[in-house]
Scaffold this motif. Structure first.
Motif, PDB file in Angstrom:
ATOM      1  N   TYR A 105       0.830  -1.208   0.000  1.00 51.16           N
ATOM      2  CA  TYR A 105       0.000   0.000   0.000  1.00 51.16           C
ATOM      3  C   TYR A 105       0.866   1.260   0.000  1.00 51.16           C
ATOM      4  N   ARG A 106       1.946   1.253   0.786  1.00 49.64           N
ATOM      5  CA  ARG A 106       2.810   2.437   0.841  1.00 49.64           C
ATOM      6  C   ARG A 106       3.341   2.781  -0.553  1.00 49.64           C
ATOM      7  N   ALA A 107       3.803   1.786  -1.285  1.00 49.49           N
ATOM      8  CA  ALA A 107       4.301   2.034  -2.640  1.00 49.49           C
ATOM      9  C   ALA A 107       3.184   2.553  -3.533  1.00 49.49           C
ATOM     10  N   PHE A 108       1.998   1.970  -3.421  1.00 46.64           N
ATOM     11  CA  PHE A 108       0.853   2.443  -4.199  1.00 46.64           C
ATOM     12  C   PHE A 108       0.556   3.901  -3.877  1.00 46.64           C
ATOM     13  N   PHE A 109       0.502   4.236  -2.600  1.00 49.24           N
ATOM     14  CA  PHE A 109       0.163   5.598  -2.180  1.00 49.24           C
ATOM     15  C   PHE A 109       1.147   6.611  -2.752  1.00 49.24           C
ATOM     16  N   TRP A 110       2.422   6.306  -2.691  1.00 52.88           N
ATOM     17  CA  TRP A 110       3.416   7.290  -3.109  1.00 52.88           C
ATOM     18  C   TRP A 110       3.552   7.385  -4.626  1.00 52.88           C
ATOM     19  N   ILE A 111       3.391   6.305  -5.328  1.00 56.86           N
ATOM     20  CA  ILE A 111       3.353   6.412  -6.790  1.00 56.86           C
ATOM     21  C   ILE A 111       2.170   7.270  -7.201  1.00 56.86           C
ATOM     22  N   ASN A 112       1.050   7.002  -6.579  1.00 54.08           N
ATOM     23  CA  ASN A 112      -0.166   7.765  -6.875  1.00 54.08           C
ATOM     24  C   ASN A 112       0.015   9.244  -6.568  1.00 54.08           C
ATOM     25  N   SER A 113       0.623   9.551  -5.424  1.00 49.75           N
ATOM     26  CA  SER A 113       0.770  10.937  -4.981  1.00 49.75           C
ATOM     27  C   SER A 113       1.790  11.702  -5.815  1.00 49.75           C
ATOM     28  N   LEU A 114       2.907  11.068  -6.161  1.00 45.65           N
ATOM     29  CA  LEU A 114       3.973  11.770  -6.885  1.00 45.65           C
ATOM     30  C   LEU A 114       3.687  11.896  -8.376  1.00 45.65           C
ATOM     31  N   THR A 115       2.772  11.090  -8.878  1.00 41.72           N
ATOM     32  CA  THR A 115       2.441  11.175 -10.308  1.00 41.72           C
ATOM     33  C   THR A 115       1.151  11.953 -10.564  1.00 41.72           C
ATOM     34  N   GLY A 116       0.425  12.324  -9.505  1.00 40.00           N
ATOM     35  CA  GLY A 116      -0.818  13.068  -9.701  1.00 40.00           C
ATOM     36  C   GLY A 116      -1.902  12.242 -10.354  1.00 40.00           C
ATOM     37  N   ARG A 117      -1.861  10.943 -10.128  1.00 37.87           N
ATOM     38  CA  ARG A 117      -2.796  10.044 -10.810  1.00 37.87           C
ATOM     39  C   ARG A 117      -4.246  10.319 -10.454  1.00 37.87           C
ATOM     40  N   TYR A 118      -4.501  10.733  -9.218  1.00 34.04           N
ATOM     41  CA  TYR A 118      -5.878  11.003  -8.808  1.00 34.04           C
ATOM     42  C   TYR A 118      -6.346  12.411  -9.176  1.00 34.04           C
ATOM     43  N   ASP A 119      -5.491  13.195  -9.838  1.00 35.51           N
ATOM     44  CA  ASP A 119      -5.916  14.536 -10.247  1.00 35.51           C
ATOM     45  C   ASP A 119      -7.091  14.481 -11.208  1.00 35.51           C
ATOM     46  N   GLN A 120      -7.208  13.412 -11.960  1.00 34.47           N
ATOM     47  CA  GLN A 120      -8.268  13.284 -12.961  1.00 34.47           C
ATOM     48  C   GLN A 120      -9.509  12.592 -12.412  1.00 34.47           C
ATOM     49  N   GLY A 121      -9.587  12.454 -11.096  1.00 35.41           N
ATOM     50  CA  GLY A 121     -10.769  11.841 -10.491  1.00 35.41           C
ATOM     51  C   GLY A 121     -10.412  10.549  -9.808  1.00 35.41           C
ATOM     52  N   PHE A 122     -11.060  10.276  -8.715  1.00 31.37           N
ATOM     53  CA  PHE A 122     -10.717   9.111  -7.918  1.00 31.37           C
ATOM     54  C   PHE A 122     -11.909   8.243  -7.568  1.00 31.37           C
ATOM     55  N   LEU A 123     -13.137   8.732  -7.777  1.00 35.19           N
ATOM     56  CA  LEU A 123     -14.313   8.025  -7.270  1.00 35.19           C
ATOM     57  C   LEU A 123     -14.453   6.632  -7.862  1.00 35.19           C
ATOM     58  N   THR A 124     -14.156   6.501  -9.137  1.00 34.45           N
ATOM     59  CA  THR A 124     -14.214   5.178  -9.767  1.00 34.45           C
ATOM     60  C   THR A 124     -12.887   4.459  -9.617  1.00 34.45           C
ATOM     61  N   GLN A 125     -11.787   5.182  -9.779  1.00 33.49           N
ATOM     62  CA  GLN A 125     -10.464   4.570  -9.710  1.00 33.49           C
ATOM     63  C   GLN A 125     -10.214   3.887  -8.373  1.00 33.49           C
ATOM     64  N   SER A 126     -10.680   4.488  -7.282  1.00 37.43           N
ATOM     65  CA  SER A 126     -10.360   3.953  -5.964  1.00 37.43           C
ATOM     66  C   SER A 126     -10.877   2.531  -5.785  1.00 37.43           C
ATOM     67  N   ALA A 127     -12.061   2.223  -6.302  1.00 36.92           N
ATOM     68  CA  ALA A 127     -12.590   0.862  -6.185  1.00 36.92           C
ATOM     69  C   ALA A 127     -11.773  -0.108  -7.023  1.00 36.92           C
ATOM     70  N   ALA A 128     -11.361   0.319  -8.228  1.00 37.29           N
ATOM     71  CA  ALA A 128     -10.512  -0.526  -9.069  1.00 37.29           C
ATOM     72  C   ALA A 128      -9.152  -0.732  -8.416  1.00 37.29           C
ATOM     73  N   ASP A 129      -8.650   0.301  -7.755  1.00 36.37           N
ATOM     74  CA  ASP A 129      -7.368   0.190  -7.067  1.00 36.37           C
ATOM     75  C   ASP A 129      -7.456  -0.792  -5.909  1.00 36.37           C
ATOM     76  N   LEU A 130      -8.569  -0.749  -5.184  1.00 35.82           N
ATOM     77  CA  LEU A 130      -8.776  -1.684  -4.083  1.00 35.82           C
ATOM     78  C   LEU A 130      -8.762  -3.116  -4.593  1.00 35.82           C
ATOM     79  N   LYS A 131      -9.458  -3.363  -5.667  1.00 41.85           N
ATOM     80  CA  LYS A 131      -9.503  -4.707  -6.250  1.00 41.85           C
ATOM     81  C   LYS A 131      -8.115  -5.157  -6.676  1.00 41.85           C
ATOM     82  N   PHE A 132      -7.366  -4.260  -7.319  1.00 45.53           N
ATOM     83  CA  PHE A 132      -6.020  -4.615  -7.773  1.00 45.53           C
ATOM     84  C   PHE A 132      -5.117  -4.974  -6.594  1.00 45.53           C
ATOM     85  N   LEU A 133      -5.134  -4.173  -5.534  1.00 43.96           N
ATOM     86  CA  LEU A 133      -4.261  -4.425  -4.393  1.00 43.96           C
ATOM     87  C   LEU A 133      -4.620  -5.735  -3.698  1.00 43.96           C
TER      88      LEU A 133
END
Length: 642
Positions: free
Chosen positions: A416-444
């Motif tokens: 999770y720590r690696a996921f959080f920091w890749i996400n934070s440093l790349t601005g991946r959630y800048d384009q929206g997170f409401l749908t992505q977060s559930a897909a991210d949960l499934k992936f992890l």
């Protein structure tokens, strides 16, 4: 879905719609919160025929299940008693066949009902017990609307319309019950020149009377001309659709709150139990528990807690309660943390979570320590919603029968720590997170379940890193890029928060006074202050250090960079800000050996410290060395490691 419509209503028509319960307020809406001055400001706009904004309505079908009530205001000076004065007493069974829920515009509709419809509190001590008047005596346009409390109205004898008119005060709401606005103001146009309304039958002098008459006519004209724009959402939109619309729109009025609606539903579900659920209060209580301080607040993004609960529900693989019916729509499954899915999260599951707040609070606390090595508040987190993924995985480990120790807490933390920091440093959630977060949960979850296929943590971590990098589809910034951003003025937004977070979370003691605790949520809080003070940087921008301190020559702002910031108490900063760092540290007898723990937690290595205490200032060497250490640390967090 049917088309949306834009209409308009006049003040008189609006009052009729509110009075006969054609327009009603959903019980999940917040209370009336405007002040008397807010109401007066809106009335000024009306009498001057200026725009007064928009209301958004939701058309209701026959047999609507939405809890609706008439426009109302508090009718007590005791906030715990909560009686109200309502503008309409029409019973639910007698409502018009076509009626609407006011989604946005409750405040201005209530204000207009108070000013022009006579809605007021009966309790003499209530701040809403007064009446609004047009003061035709006023010489200043800004003073033409007067609000008088009932005690003053009685004291001055203004309960009589004739006495009020004699004093130049025309009640905006008629004293005659049931009188419509148009005949009321037509009557005023006659009354202003009627000697019977003045003491001894003596009218004001002609010039003054003409001046008052002009003011009265202008106000009447404004009331007739003013229109409230109305945006109508058709009845085939569901509650989930409505909440998502208002999450997307940046409305300036009353927002449809998913949490307020959940509060209403959960209370209705449990009102007959010994301990009815008051969700907003529960969120505040959660926010007082260790770990959840700064993360659960009914006034500050309370939807984060709802998103966390829904994410925990989504994470479960074992049998779970069916989704709640949302309006006329039966939700087949919950797959995101969007508003519609938050509403569909079953009450049985909410009850499970509400019964064990300590567990949820501990998950929030673990999340902070896992990603940043210390505690921090929601306001310092790059993407607070990313926390719900961690909470969901912890809930899954503790509650799902399928889990059976397939991975360890340490392995979850690393992934999770690696996921959080890749996400934070790349601005991946800048384009929206409401749908992505559930897909991210499934992936992890899938990534963690893959751990059992590998003989060692190292073997799994290598493969997991490749999968994570591919899934994220974004490259982490290079070391040089991070150093560049850390030595210039702090970036705005989530990226700036990401760069600052490790320093904030790792703060522990004040460098100059180690007896002062800085770590979140200490009494003083974590504040970042300048190492090389602003004044020092400004005073040296024209000398030998101009190439780095002159903004034009340097091409960057080192002074305001994160490489020039350190956690300090306000008292230490006030003392430090008038000194060069080497002198300040010498005066306070701060050496690297004596303060090693504090310095290292602030990313000041022994090499950087030597630059800081050098006889001749070496700020650029210090900033570059420190930024490099900070960049290396940030990059290490993006790797899955033990």
């Amino acid at each position: 879905m049917s088309g949306l419509k834009v209409e308009a209503v006049g003040i008189s028509q609006l009052l009729s719609l509110l009075r006969d319960s054609s327009w009603l307020v959903p019980s999940f809406q917040r209370d009336f919160v405007w002040s008397e001055s807010d109401v007066v400001g809106l009335v000024h706009s009306v009498i001057e025929a200026r725009p007064i904004g928009m209301a958004t309505l939701w058309e209701q079908p026959d047999g609507s299940e939405l809890s609706l009530e008439a426009i109302s205001i508090p009718d007590s000076s005791n906030p715990d008693a909560q009686p109200v004065a309502r503008f309409s007493d029409v019973a639910a069974e007698n409502r018009p066949r076509k009626f609407f829920a006011i989604l946005d515009g409750r405040q201005r509709c209530t204000a207009l009902a108070m000013a022009f419809g006579g809605l007021r509190a009966q309790g003499a001590r209530s701040k809403f017990s007064g009446r609004y008047f047009l003061d035709v005596r006023a010489r200043d346009d800004a003073a033409r609307i007067a609000y008088l409390k009932e005690v003053e109205i009685v004291r001055r004898g203004l309960t009589s319309e004739a006495v009020a008119i004699a004093n130049g005060l025309f009640p905006l709401a008629s004293y005659e019950a049931g009188e419509e606005l148009f005949p009321q103001w037509m009557r005023y146009l006659q009354a202003i020149r009627n000697p019977a309304n003045y003491p001894g039958g003596v009218l004001p002098d002609p010039e003054e009377l003409d001046r008052r008459d002009v003011i009265l006519k202008q106000a009447f004209s404004g009331i007739n001309k003013t229109l409230l724009a109305v945006y109508v959402v058709p009845q085939d939109y569901g509650l989930g659709d409505i909440c998502e619309i208002f999450e997307t729109l940046n409305t300036t009025g009353t927002k449809v709150s998913t949490v307020d609606l959940l509060h209403s539903w959960l209370y209705n579900d449990t009102v007959n139990s010994d301990d009815p659920v008051l969700l907003r209060d529960w969120i505040d209580e959660l926010g007082q528990m260790d770990g959840a301080v700064g993360w659960a607040d009914k006034k500050d993004r309370p939807e984060l807690v709802a998103q966390a609960v829904t994410a925990c529900y989504i994470a479960l693989d074992s049998e779970k309660a069916a989704p709640r019916r949302v309006g006329r729509r039966q939700v087949a499954s919950i797959t995101s943390v969007k508003a519609g899915d938050l509403l569909a999260t079953p009450p049985q599951f909410w009850n499970d979570v509400i019964a064990q707040p300590e567990r949820l609070a501990s998950y929030f606390g673990s999340f902070q320590n896992v990603v940043a090595g210390g505690s921090f508040g929601m306001k310092d987190c790059p993407y607070p919603v990313s926390s719900v993924i961690f909470l969901a995985l912890r809930w899954y480990m503790d509650n799902d029968a399928r889990f059976r120790d397939h991975w360890t807490m340490a392995e979850l933390d690393a992934a999770y720590r690696a996921f959080f920091w890749i996400n934070s440093l790349t601005g991946r959630y800048d384009q929206g997170f409401l749908t992505q977060s559930a897909a991210d949960l499934k992936f992890l979850k899938e990534l963690l379940y893959n751990r059992a296929e590998h003989a060692s943590f190292g073997a799994w971590a290598s493969i997991a890193q490749e999968k994570l990098d591919a899934f994220m589809e974004r490259s982490v910034p290079a070391r040089d890029h991070l150093v560049d951003r850390l030595t210039d003025k702090k970036p705005s937004g989530a990226f700036g928060k990401a760069l600052a977070l490790p320093m904030i979370a790792r703060a522990h003691r004040d460098l100059l006074d180690p007896s002062v605790v800085l770590e979140f949520p200490s009494e003083t809080g974590v504040e970042l202050h300048h190492i090389y003070p602003r004044d020092w940087c400004k005073n040296n921008a024209a000398g030998s250090l101009a190439s780095i301190l002159n903004l034009r020559m340097a091409g960057r702002n080192y002074c305001e960079s994160l490489a020039n910031m350190i956690p300090l108490s306000r008292e230490s900063n006030l003392w430090w800000r008038s000194r060069v760092p080497s002198a300040a540290l010498h005066e306070k007898a701060v050496s690297y050996d004596s303060s090693r723990s504090i310095l290292e937690r602030a990313f000041i290595s022994s090499a950087a410290f030597e630059f800081l205490v050098a006889d001749e200032p070496r700020p650029k060497d210090f900033w570059d060395r420190r930024a490099t250490d900070m960049a290396d640390y940030l990059l290490s967090l993006t790797r899955i490691s033990g």
